[in-house]
Scaffold this motif. Sequence first.
Motif, PDB file in Angstrom:
ATOM      1  N   PHE A   1      15.285 -18.397   5.703  1.00  0.00           N
ATOM      2  CA  PHE A   1      14.608 -17.519   6.645  1.00  0.00           C
ATOM      3  C   PHE A   1      15.135 -17.751   8.057  1.00  0.00           C
ATOM      4  O   PHE A   1      15.695 -18.800   8.379  1.00  0.00           O
ATOM      5  N   GLY A   2      14.958 -16.755   8.898  1.00  0.00           N
ATOM      6  CA  GLY A   2      15.547 -16.751  10.223  1.00  0.00           C
ATOM      7  C   GLY A   2      15.100 -17.906  11.084  1.00  0.00           C
ATOM      8  O   GLY A   2      13.945 -18.341  11.040  1.00  0.00           O
ATOM      9  N   CYS A   3      16.044 -18.404  11.905  1.00  0.00           N
ATOM     10  CA  CYS A   3      15.735 -19.371  12.947  1.00  0.00           C
ATOM     11  C   CYS A   3      15.332 -18.609  14.201  1.00  0.00           C
ATOM     12  O   CYS A   3      15.376 -17.382  14.242  1.00  0.00           O
ATOM     13  N   VAL A   4      14.977 -19.323  15.237  1.00  0.00           N
ATOM     14  CA  VAL A   4      14.410 -18.670  16.406  1.00  0.00           C
ATOM     15  C   VAL A   4      15.396 -17.706  17.061  1.00  0.00           C
ATOM     16  O   VAL A   4      15.006 -16.661  17.569  1.00  0.00           O
ATOM     17  N   ASP A   5      16.697 -17.998  17.038  1.00  0.00           N
ATOM     18  CA  ASP A   5      17.629 -17.125  17.735  1.00  0.00           C
ATOM     19  C   ASP A   5      17.768 -15.777  17.046  1.00  0.00           C
ATOM     20  O   ASP A   5      18.150 -14.793  17.672  1.00  0.00           O
ATOM     21  N   ASP A   6      17.453 -15.699  15.759  1.00  0.00           N
ATOM     22  CA  ASP A   6      17.460 -14.408  15.084  1.00  0.00           C
ATOM     23  C   ASP A   6      16.334 -13.522  15.613  1.00  0.00           C
ATOM     24  O   ASP A   6      16.519 -12.331  15.868  1.00  0.00           O
ATOM     25  N   PHE A   7      15.167 -14.118  15.791  1.00  0.00           N
ATOM     26  CA  PHE A   7      14.035 -13.355  16.294  1.00  0.00           C
ATOM     27  C   PHE A   7      14.228 -13.020  17.767  1.00  0.00           C
ATOM     28  O   PHE A   7      13.780 -11.976  18.232  1.00  0.00           O
ATOM     29  N   ALA A   8      14.867 -13.906  18.497  1.00  0.00           N
ATOM     30  CA  ALA A   8      15.014 -13.690  19.932  1.00  0.00           C
ATOM     31  C   ALA A   8      15.785 -12.420  20.230  1.00  0.00           C
ATOM     32  O   ALA A   8      15.689 -11.886  21.326  1.00  0.00           O
ATOM     33  N   ASN A   9      16.516 -11.909  19.267  1.00  0.00           N
ATOM     34  CA  ASN A   9      17.232 -10.669  19.451  1.00  0.00           C
ATOM     35  C   ASN A   9      16.474  -9.487  18.846  1.00  0.00           C
ATOM     36  O   ASN A   9      16.936  -8.365  18.918  1.00  0.00           O
ATOM     37  N   LEU A  10      15.371  -9.723  18.193  1.00  0.00           N
ATOM     38  CA  LEU A  10      14.731  -8.626  17.476  1.00  0.00           C
ATOM     39  C   LEU A  10      13.253  -8.461  17.799  1.00  0.00           C
ATOM     40  O   LEU A  10      12.880  -7.677  18.659  1.00  0.00           O
ATOM     41  N   LEU A  11      12.372  -9.215  17.206  1.00  0.00           N
ATOM     42  CA  LEU A  11      10.949  -8.883  17.242  1.00  0.00           C
ATOM     43  C   LEU A  11      10.127 -10.047  17.764  1.00  0.00           C
ATOM     44  O   LEU A  11      10.087 -11.123  17.176  1.00  0.00           O
ATOM     45  N   GLN A  12       9.443  -9.785  18.878  1.00  0.00           N
ATOM     46  CA  GLN A  12       8.860 -10.858  19.659  1.00  0.00           C
ATOM     47  C   GLN A  12       7.565 -11.418  19.079  1.00  0.00           C
ATOM     48  O   GLN A  12       7.358 -12.631  19.037  1.00  0.00           O
ATOM     49  N   GLN A  13       6.688 -10.580  18.633  1.00  0.00           N
ATOM     50  CA  GLN A  13       5.365 -11.078  18.242  1.00  0.00           C
ATOM     51  C   GLN A  13       5.430 -12.021  17.052  1.00  0.00           C
ATOM     52  O   GLN A  13       4.762 -13.059  17.031  1.00  0.00           O
ATOM     53  N   ARG A  14       6.235 -11.684  16.064  1.00  0.00           N
ATOM     54  CA  ARG A  14       6.372 -12.566  14.905  1.00  0.00           C
ATOM     55  C   ARG A  14       7.068 -13.866  15.305  1.00  0.00           C
ATOM     56  O   ARG A  14       6.730 -14.942  14.815  1.00  0.00           O
ATOM     57  N   GLN A  15       7.995 -13.769  16.226  1.00  0.00           N
ATOM     58  CA  GLN A  15       8.641 -14.979  16.748  1.00  0.00           C
ATOM     59  C   GLN A  15       7.611 -15.890  17.407  1.00  0.00           C
ATOM     60  O   GLN A  15       7.624 -17.113  17.207  1.00  0.00           O
ATOM     61  N   ASP A  16       6.722 -15.294  18.195  1.00  0.00           N
ATOM     62  CA  ASP A  16       5.688 -16.093  18.856  1.00  0.00           C
ATOM     63  C   ASP A  16       4.838 -16.841  17.836  1.00  0.00           C
ATOM     64  O   ASP A  16       4.495 -18.015  18.008  1.00  0.00           O
ATOM     65  N   GLU A  17       4.524 -16.171  16.765  1.00  0.00           N
ATOM     66  CA  GLU A  17       3.681 -16.767  15.731  1.00  0.00           C
ATOM     67  C   GLU A  17       4.361 -17.945  15.043  1.00  0.00           C
ATOM     68  O   GLU A  17       3.727 -18.961  14.742  1.00  0.00           O
ATOM     69  N   LEU A  18       5.673 -17.824  14.833  1.00  0.00           N
ATOM     70  CA  LEU A  18       6.392 -18.837  14.048  1.00  0.00           C
ATOM     71  C   LEU A  18       6.952 -19.986  14.877  1.00  0.00           C
ATOM     72  O   LEU A  18       7.053 -21.112  14.387  1.00  0.00           O
TER      73      LEU A  18
END
Length: 757
Positions: free
Chosen positions: A567-584
């Motif tokens: 599953f994605g590490c933080v830098d994957d989310f940092a380019n895409l979807l913020q709210q789910r990144q915040d949660e994880l």
Amino acid sequence: MNSRKSFAIARFSKYSNFKNNSLFTSCGTIIKLQQRTMASSSTPKNESKSAKNRLQHEKSPYLLQHQSNPVNWYPWSNEAFELAKSSNKPIFLSVGYSTCHWCHVMERESFQDNLIAKVMNEKFINIKMDREERPDVDKIYMTFVQAISGSGGWPMSVWMTPNLRPFYGGTYYPPDDRYYGRPGFRSILETISDQWVEDQEKCENSATKILDVLNRAANLPTGETITNGQPAASRCLQQLTRSYEPSFGGFSEHPKFPQPVNLHFLMDWAMKNPNDPTRFSVIKMVETTLKEMAKGGIHDHIGQGFARYSTDKKWFVPHFEKMLYDQAQLAVAYSNAYLLTKDEFYTTIVRDILSYVGRDLTHPEENGIYSAEDADSKFSFDSVEKKEGAFYVFTDSEIEEILGKNKQLSNGKARVADVFRIRYGIKPNGNVDPLSDPHDELKQQNVLFEAMTIPNIAKKFDVSEAEISNVLDEAKTVLFNYRNINRPRPGLDTKFVTSWNGLMITGYAKAGMALQSQEYIDRGVKAMEFLVKYVFTTDKNGKFDLLRSCYRDEQNQGVCNLQTPIFGCVDDFANLLQQRQDELFWDDAVGGYFTSRAGDESVIIRMKDDDDGAEPSSNSTSVINLIRLNSFLQDASYSSKIEKLFKQFSDRISKVPITLPVMTSALTTNTKGAHTIVYNADDASTKESIRKQLLPLGTALIGLESKNHEEISQLLPYAKISLTKDITGRKFCIFSKGQDSPNETISSLDELDKLWV
């Protein structure tokens, strides 16, 4: 040692007492490496290609490169961890990536050696990791290696206890004791194994102390207030100016890396400080760097794109691997340079980079973008061994043979082959200094670089510049076709990394706007559609998630995923979807984003990405996203996260902002106030004008068309007030920090420029 590296080591060393070639002296040196008598480098290699280890079931091209090694490799997995515990053996972790030259060297010298493999298999549980699949794990152990040795790199070699705590490590090791009395890889294996057997408790105690040091070093000092943006930016500029090399650009003597994060900071600073007397010198640093890189051997003058770095100060002799993240960020850098200077030269380099990415790094049907091309390949299909740069270099006699002996300029004053030699620095015995080629891989070879300008060549031979340009373009086409037909291509890493595809989508978007190219925008959209199709997923609880990567299926050339997906590490989310990144990934205690998810037992420390290096750090990218989102969504939670994140990194930004230039730029944007610019996209000239502006980092740009009024109103809570009437008459609405109505409604780009002063 540059300030970026020295700060990282100093921060760690504050808690530790490491020495090179020994371990954690505060608890007694537990390993003292000794030379041993061992077999020479002619030790027989593994001849059998039929026996394969567990890596044969992986998808990573790097791991698959090691599937036929005699080493009993495991992937990073619970199976390996449990076996280490049950057999009470230490773990040897080897980390690299598919285009890493020295990774290939260590495999050839050590991991294909039967005698070395025998020691590894008998005395260790051996794990091979692709750092691009698990950058979060790589960061933990690289921090450790840098602390004990003062430097790091790949291949990374780490020895650890069965519970994953490191106690010794380094990078590349030669197979035997051949270099200046220093122990080789087999000697190190034997010594570490002996120490483990003789005094395992001391090894484990040392590993425990090291883990404590890592934990304390990972806890960044948090400031009580946010650092002021302008002083931090001034200090960052001073530090970059001190590290700048004025002759050929770049921010070190050698080796030289492109470091787009530094260029992004400098251009953002120049745009925000139009009246500063040092602005000219700042722009000159950017222009010298970009133009010298484009002239140098780091630039592939035949097939386009840029290599990872050069070994010298002139950008001349590269390590020839080509990485997607470099192409993506350099596309943005050259696009921004064009917007800043309006010099058309930069648009030619943008097209050059994107031509390479579209042709050689893109899946032809699915439009996902591959990770990298290797540095090593064979000179011909009959060659036995791979050599670094073999695909890219030419001997003088090859130039003569391929370009022909008789083709001349129109006035007969020079042959085309000679014009090419002059332009690209071709010499009869090769143009690479032997000191830059310790393994003689480039002996008699020529690395192409722009040795003379086209105007000077035209003057020399009394012909037009247009004729010289045309004959050189024709010659490059001939050489391009020759090498593609007669030479095996370097290995292609067919892994699709989510975050790097995100960077490339940004590159396409920026180039599409700067060059007014719908083609580039369409390519970015197609790459985004690829990510939606293959890496958007759900976790076991049905919540939205991202995969770190997916892969080209080598059997049917389609796209596939791992049976046990990463599953994605933080830098994957940092380019895409913020709210789910915040949660994880969000740290509720002190702010900032961890690199790893909570609950992963294979991650011994949750660290935070705190360095804008080869790529922007995940925390820098995240704070830009937060600033931009908060600018037009008016979300109090985003405001709170912005404040906490800047406080978390305030000590680092105030002392060594050169380590976080992108975050420093974001801080200056946040200090002044982020802007959302809504413009009239129904008017073609307005649309073209606004898209050709270099805007501050963190600015949100929204085109309002008659067909999307309702959609924009739903996106922007405050847009319903007066957005439609404010945008009429070709005006721009400027919203700062998501306030309820436009702060300013302006009608010219001159007025727009004044906003940043």
